[in-house]
Design a protein around this motif. Sequence first.
Motif, mmCIF file in Angstrom:
data_model
loop_
_atom_site.group_PDB
_atom_site.id
_atom_site.type_symbol
_atom_site.label_atom_id
_atom_site.label_comp_id
_atom_site.label_asym_id
_atom_site.label_seq_id
_atom_site.Cartn_x
_atom_site.Cartn_y
_atom_site.Cartn_z
ATOM 1 N N PRO A 48 12.731 4.888 1.333
ATOM 2 C CA PRO A 48 12.440 3.848 0.336
ATOM 3 C C PRO A 48 11.204 4.165 -0.512
ATOM 4 C CG PRO A 48 13.060 2.842 2.403
ATOM 5 C CD PRO A 48 12.891 4.323 2.674
ATOM 6 N N LEU A 49 11.280 3.819 -1.781
ATOM 7 C CA LEU A 49 10.228 4.088 -2.763
ATOM 8 C C LEU A 49 8.863 3.561 -2.332
ATOM 9 C CD1 LEU A 49 9.443 5.131 -5.584
ATOM 10 C CD2 LEU A 49 10.191 2.937 -6.510
ATOM 11 N N ILE A 50 8.833 2.458 -1.618
ATOM 12 C CA ILE A 50 7.554 1.863 -1.213
ATOM 13 C C ILE A 50 6.662 2.865 -0.475
ATOM 14 C CG2 ILE A 50 8.415 0.893 0.964
ATOM 15 C CD1 ILE A 50 6.620 -1.580 0.353
ATOM 16 N N GLU A 54 3.131 2.346 -2.661
ATOM 17 C CA GLU A 54 2.136 1.537 -1.955
ATOM 18 C C GLU A 54 1.760 2.067 -0.567
ATOM 19 O OE1 GLU A 54 4.383 -2.237 -2.418
ATOM 20 O OE2 GLU A 54 4.853 -0.983 -4.152
ATOM 21 N N LYS A 55 2.719 2.646 0.152
ATOM 22 C CA LYS A 55 2.437 3.110 1.522
ATOM 23 C C LYS A 55 2.351 4.640 1.611
ATOM 24 C CE LYS A 55 4.498 -0.962 3.629
ATOM 25 N NZ LYS A 55 5.432 -1.479 4.637
ATOM 26 N N LEU A 59 2.352 7.420 4.884
ATOM 27 C CA LEU A 59 3.351 8.486 5.011
ATOM 28 C C LEU A 59 2.670 9.851 5.077
ATOM 29 C CD1 LEU A 59 6.255 9.644 4.969
ATOM 30 C CD2 LEU A 59 6.121 9.567 2.477
ATOM 31 N N LYS A 60 1.720 10.076 4.188
ATOM 32 C CA LYS A 60 1.002 11.356 4.143
ATOM 33 C C LYS A 60 0.306 11.617 5.482
ATOM 34 C CE LYS A 60 -2.395 13.788 1.302
ATOM 35 N NZ LYS A 60 -3.667 13.760 1.996
ATOM 36 N N LYS A 61 -0.337 10.604 6.020
ATOM 37 C CA LYS A 61 -1.038 10.752 7.292
ATOM 38 C C LYS A 61 -0.055 11.076 8.424
ATOM 39 C CE LYS A 61 -4.211 8.601 10.424
ATOM 40 N NZ LYS A 61 -5.402 7.872 10.576
ATOM 41 N N ILE A 62 1.083 10.416 8.441
ATOM 42 C CA ILE A 62 2.103 10.668 9.462
ATOM 43 C C ILE A 62 2.599 12.115 9.378
ATOM 44 C CG2 ILE A 62 4.512 10.146 10.055
ATOM 45 C CD1 ILE A 62 3.745 7.163 9.491
ATOM 46 N N MET A 63 2.815 12.591 8.164
ATOM 47 C CA MET A 63 3.267 13.980 7.991
ATOM 48 C C MET A 63 2.179 14.955 8.449
ATOM 49 S SD MET A 63 6.368 13.822 7.043
ATOM 50 C CE MET A 63 6.708 15.498 6.508
#
Length: 155
Positions: A48-50, A54-55, A59-63
């Motif tokens: 999803p685009l969110i 916004e999130k 996401l970057k941190k999780i990757m």
Amino acid sequence: MKLYSEFINIAKTLNKELDTIPLLYGSLGLEKVTGLDFSPEDIDILIPLIFLEEKWGKLKKIMELQGYKMVDLHEHEFRKTNTKIGIAYIEDLKPFANIDYKNLEIFEDYGAKYHLLTIDDYLKVYNKSLLDGYRRTKKSNKDQRKINILNKLIQ
């Protein structure tokens, strides 16, 4: 199937940490749907685009916690040694290829939940991609070869 195993690990993480179900896209997804070898060179994921707006930080941190480093912000591309992951947004499927992303089937493998396109959906995507001169040149007609294979599978 090293790339597929890596996708499963990422999908499990996205399921758990972001409470989202990614779509396995690109050649790796096509390989999974058809059972044929398309020699994928990377992992393409739609979410999803969110998570790309916004999130994005989350996401970057999780990757990064999975050992990936962002190499291209515009393309949302991450790399870990020889594995490249490109992330785009699932909502683009509707305007791009007229695919109803809200009703995609959910698959589960090794504890990871994810979506896959159907062969018909892939045909729509690659036919639309073929109109893109950049892809046609860059991918040296790989899209047309995929279209030919998909058309044979549908008949």
